[in-house]
Design an enzyme around this catalytic site. Structure first.
Site, PDB file in Angstrom:
ATOM      1  N   GLY A 206       0.477  -0.958   0.243  1.00 30.86           N
ATOM      2  CA  GLY A 206      -0.007   0.159   0.190  1.00 30.86           C
ATOM      3  C   GLY A 206       0.941   1.167   0.039  1.00 30.86           C
ATOM      4  N   ASN A 207      -0.158   2.152   0.383  1.00 30.84           N
ATOM      5  CA  ASN A 207       0.816   3.754   0.498  1.00 30.84           C
ATOM      6  C   ASN A 207       0.465   4.542   1.894  1.00 30.84           C
ATOM      7  OD1 ASN A 207      -1.035   5.107  -1.030  1.00 30.84           O
ATOM      8  ND2 ASN A 207      -0.816   4.118  -2.767  1.00 30.84           N
ATOM      9  N   ARG A 208       0.457   5.299   1.677  1.00 28.67           N
ATOM     10  CA  ARG A 208       0.386   6.430   2.731  1.00 28.67           C
ATOM     11  C   ARG A 208      -0.351   7.505   1.996  1.00 28.67           C
ATOM     12  NH1 ARG A 208       4.886   7.162   6.600  1.00 28.67           N
ATOM     13  NH2 ARG A 208       4.110   9.368   6.881  1.00 28.67           N
ATOM     14  N   SER A 209      -1.644   7.792   1.035  1.00 29.55           N
ATOM     15  CA  SER A 209      -1.954   8.250   0.889  1.00 29.55           C
ATOM     16  C   SER A 209      -3.507   8.177   1.498  1.00 29.55           C
ATOM     17  CB  SER A 209      -2.163   7.986  -0.473  1.00 29.55           C
ATOM     18  OG  SER A 209      -3.285   9.080  -0.821  1.00 29.55           O
TER      19      SER A 209
END
Ligand code: CTP
Length: 397
Positions: A206-209
């Site tokens: 995933g990512n931090r958005s």
């Protein structure tokens, strides 16, 4: 600011009391104008006590003050919440048989309707036409939320969260009367959040958005009168008022959703952080560690570039496509190269780092245009960046 809160006769009238509190607690002067049937749900004493102002439904009280003209003329915003099918019909046809309908005819400020009714009434062709008429004339009609209605039934027609309606109204007030509703008649699609690419039933890449920038874009467009589709990937933010929201998980799901919803869109804004890669294989069972063995490497494959695909093959001629770029170094040069590579009309370039941008309330960016334009956006709230992006989009329509 002077706000008129019109309340019509629906069960959601009790939620308008909460909305009223938000206005008064943030320093607005509020005059509540209920319809006679609204008083069957919440009495005049409640409205009068919470607003600190007299309350009447009729034009025949305090006639020497000419209330049927004065209240509307003096308002900076009129919000009708909840708005029943009946009040929408009266407003669309210009009837004036009580204080609220008179006020609607005399108001020259932005007018917001927050409808709440049963799905059948909302979907009835008569209501559809009344809503279209009101929107065409520049009124802002918030899409109702989907959920539990008065009885056991669920569907579209629910009054949105009062906090979200308040946020919507505040945005309309911030824009002021001249600039309101400039996106009326436009359908826009906004993507938000970050995709998650599953590795097994419990793990993902995933990512931090957080989705905040995309949500701000969606809320601002709705407050400017657009029909908004928000495609949210793994967000945990409250639903914005008046927005059609669909949830997705992975990049492939987001691509399908964008393809489906962008067909009739005037603009698509890709604010979502889409994973460039996904695990090549998905393990149906949880991957277990084995004593004495190193874990197997995770093979990745490329995800499609949704923004580039859409820019190259626009489902609607003249559709505007806006991308976002997150860069850590050489922000402008990398941004220009990315704009050319992706083929979109506008690229909002942010500088990112662990403490910059992700999850924060503020943002700073430069918007690059395929026409060579360069619009710096100073550090400020994500809603301010959203306003500038829509200004640039609206100027290109
Ligand atoms: N995007 C997309 N599909 C992808 C990856 C990104 O639609 N598979 C979109 C994002 O929504 C964003 C824009 O492309 O609007 C820029 O994403 P970014 O990650 O900054 O660009 P990349 O192409 O990943 O470039 P690089 O990794 O080289 O920085």
């Amino acid at each position: 600011m002077d706000v008129v809160l019109g309340v019509s006769g629906g069960i959601a009238a009790y939620k308008a009391a909460e909305l009223l509190r938000r206005f008064t607690e943030s320093g607005h002067r509020v005059r509540v104008v209920p319809t006679a049937s609204a008083l069957n749900f919440v009495g005049a004493a409640t409205w009068s006590a919470l607003s600190g102002n007299p309350v009447s439904t009729e034009v025949w009280e305090s006639v020497h003050e000419v209330p049927h003209v004065r209240i509307g003329q003096g308002a900076d915003l009129v919000v009708v919440a909840p708005a029943t099918a009946d009040i929408l019909a009266k407003a669309a046809h210009g009837l004036a048989d009580d204080l609220l309908t008179n006020t609607l005819l005399t108001a020259r400020c932005p007018v917001v309707f927050a409808p709440a009714m049963h799905t059948e009434m909302w979907e009835h062709p008569a209501t559809r036409e009344n809503v279209a008429t009101l929107r065409r004339r520049g009124s802002l009609v918030i899409e109702p939320a989907v959920g539990r209605l008065t009885g056991k039934d669920t569907g579209k027609g629910r009054f949105p969260d009062p906090e979200a309606v308040f946020a919507y109204c505040r945005r309309v007030l911030d824009r002021g009367p001249a600039a309101s509703a400039d996106l009326t008649g436009r359908h826009v699609v906004v993507t938000a959040g970050g995709t998650r690419e599953p590795l097994d039933p419990v793990r993902f890449l995933g990512n931090r958005s957080s989705g905040r920038q995309g949500y701000a874009l969606a809320s601002v467009a709705a407050a400017r009168g657009a029909e908004v589709t928000l495609l949210a990937a793994n967000t945990s933010l409250p639903d914005p008022a008046g927005v059609d929201l669909a949830r997705v998980g992975t990049a492939l799901e987001l691509r399908e959703a964008v393809r489906g919803r962008a067909a009739d869109a005037d603009a698509v804004v890709m604010a979502a952080a889409v994973a460039d890669f996904r695990p090549a294989a998905y393990a149906e069972g949880k991957i277990k560690k084995v004593e004495g063995e190193e874990p197997a490497p995770v093979a990745l494959v490329r995800n499609p570039d949704i923004l580039a695909e859409l820019s190259a093959d626009r489902p609607r001629p003249g559709q505007l496509v806006v991308g976002f770029a997150a860069e850590t170094d050489d922000v402008l040069a990398n941004g220009r190269a990315k704009l050319a590579r992706k083929g979109c009309d506008l690229l909002v370039v942010n500088q990112v780092g662990v403490d910059l941008t992700f999850g924060s309330e503020e943002n700073e960016a430069v918007v690059l245009g395929a026409d060579g334009s360069e619009t710096p956006i100073p550090r400020g709230p994500k809603t301010a960046l959203a306003e500038t992006v829509w200004d640039l989009v609206a100027a290109r329509f």
